[in-house]
Write an enzyme that holds these catalytic residues in place. Structure first.
Site, PDB file in Angstrom:
ATOM      1  N   GLY C   8       0.820  -1.200   0.000  1.00 32.27           N
ATOM      2  CA  GLY C   8       0.000   0.000   0.000  1.00 32.27           C
ATOM      3  C   GLY C   8       0.856   1.253   0.000  1.00 32.27           C
ATOM      4  CB  ALA C  32      13.034   8.078 -10.747  1.00 30.62           C
ATOM      5  CG  HIS C  48      11.518   8.057  -2.753  1.00 25.76           C
ATOM      6  ND1 HIS C  48      11.481   6.719  -2.978  1.00 25.76           N
ATOM      7  CD2 HIS C  48      10.308   8.374  -2.244  1.00 25.76           C
ATOM      8  CE1 HIS C  48      10.299   6.235  -2.639  1.00 25.76           C
ATOM      9  NE2 HIS C  48       9.553   7.228  -2.199  1.00 25.76           N
ATOM     10  NE  ARG C  52      17.633   6.829  -5.264  1.00 26.09           N
ATOM     11  CZ  ARG C  52      16.661   7.689  -5.582  1.00 26.09           C
ATOM     12  NH1 ARG C  52      15.446   7.496  -5.127  1.00 26.09           N
ATOM     13  NH2 ARG C  52      16.894   8.730  -6.333  1.00 26.09           N
TER      14      ARG C  52
END
Lengths: 168, 168, 168
Positions: C8, C32, C48, C52
């Site tokens: 989800g 991406a 995000h 990373r």
């Protein structure tokens, strides 16, 4: 021992969590985050109350869960906190500092004596909500569930009333 | 043997259930609760019909599932009832007495000869719907799924077409 | 080795997939599908990116995933494609031929050298959306997820940050 019980609406997660608590043999404390602000909610609270027996101690708290855990958690006791998503919703309505309170909840859970069972909702498996507040709630609930699951010794996903152990 | 196959929309639960039925070697009866009230629905019914082969007997019933089970279930046969949430939706539209019909469904399932596979939907893992009727539907579907799962010998959650056994 | 990571919204599926990639010891390429069309999206992309590290090569592609896989996949490398539902959404907005592109994606995945991890969303476990476009998206996403899961060597459902292996 910290257990997280998650599942969809009307998946049977509260009944599952109550059985978990009662089968522990410890003294059960029910920590209700629900407030009867409307009739629909009042009916749900009453249905929950009826299902539980007289052996339960009841604590009602809409916002200060870390405080309740600090006061109530104790060796020989088991707390059932039902539920985290409602707590989140209460904090949004009250414009509380959610990050700070979630951090304090993590501390309180880490320090707690006795057993705790947390009930939460899966809310992120539907279509993206059009409403920005609903999207924010969904993000906050997902992040909270991840933190709780990381802390928990055991995570159970309830599907149609049946518990599926996700973190053993 | 009663099997409940649950899953989200377009999760592959119907195809999964059909394979379960066909691999049983029993005579398959497809009990469709769908009615082609609009074009979108007509397309879905047609797609389902095409995927199934000629070996299936077809029974269409929007409301009286307990009656169909009483008439059709028999030793050597396997009934695929697809799906319970649509049945619920039909009952809501028809203003049928849902509690009474669910009770009769439970009786019919308990007394049935032969095998039955029930398909249902997970609908409670999204955000709380704003629409009161949608909330009522969600509550009814969750409660129905819990009762069916309690009766079932086996419960399977289908995720991306893959069956995860929830109740073995 | 093809892995599908589903879950989800805010379930921790991206972080789970990133850990999977980093623990492989192969050279990581982040593909991406997100474009920063609005502020909310820009914030998510930035979050995000921060999580990373510098060891990742970054490729941004909103539509031509099959082309990117053809160019980037190679022995000794591992591609993380995040995420398929956004790719679907990009194709809908661009009125691309979705069936044809999904067929090409399947071909590209079958022919690819090296490892690939696909991230996708579960979007079908809420109430039926009132919006017809949302229903179409839900149907397309469900069908895409089923095809990807059928191709994948491994499928993981992420629940509250914890990976549940659905296809081992």
């Amino acid at each position: 021992m910290l257990t997280l019980v998650t599942g969809g609406a009307r998946s049977g997660k509260s009944a599952y969590a109550e059985n978990l608590v009662l089968s522990s043999g410890l003294d059960p404390v029910y920590v209700a985050t629900a407030a009867a602000h409307d009739q629909e909610m009042a009916r749900r609270i009453e249905a929950h109350r009826k299902r539980r027996g007289a052996e339960w101690m009841l604590v009602e708290e809409e916002i200060d869960l870390p405080g309740v855990i600090g006061e109530q958690a104790a060796a020989g006791r088991i707390l059932l906190i039902d539920c985290l998503t409602l707590w989140l919703s209460n904090m949004l309505l009250a414009e509380a500092d959610i990050d700070e309170r979630v951090a304090r909840l993590c501390d309180a859970l880490s320090e707690a004596q006795g057993d705790i069972v947390l009930v939460t909702n899966e809310v992120g498996m539907g279509i993206v909500p059009e409403n920005a507040l609903a999207r924010r709630f969904r993000d906050l609930a997902g992040a909270l569930n991840q933190r709780m699951a990381a802390l928990a010794d055991r995570v159970v996903l309830v599907v149609s009333g049946i518990g599926v152990t996700v973190k053993p």
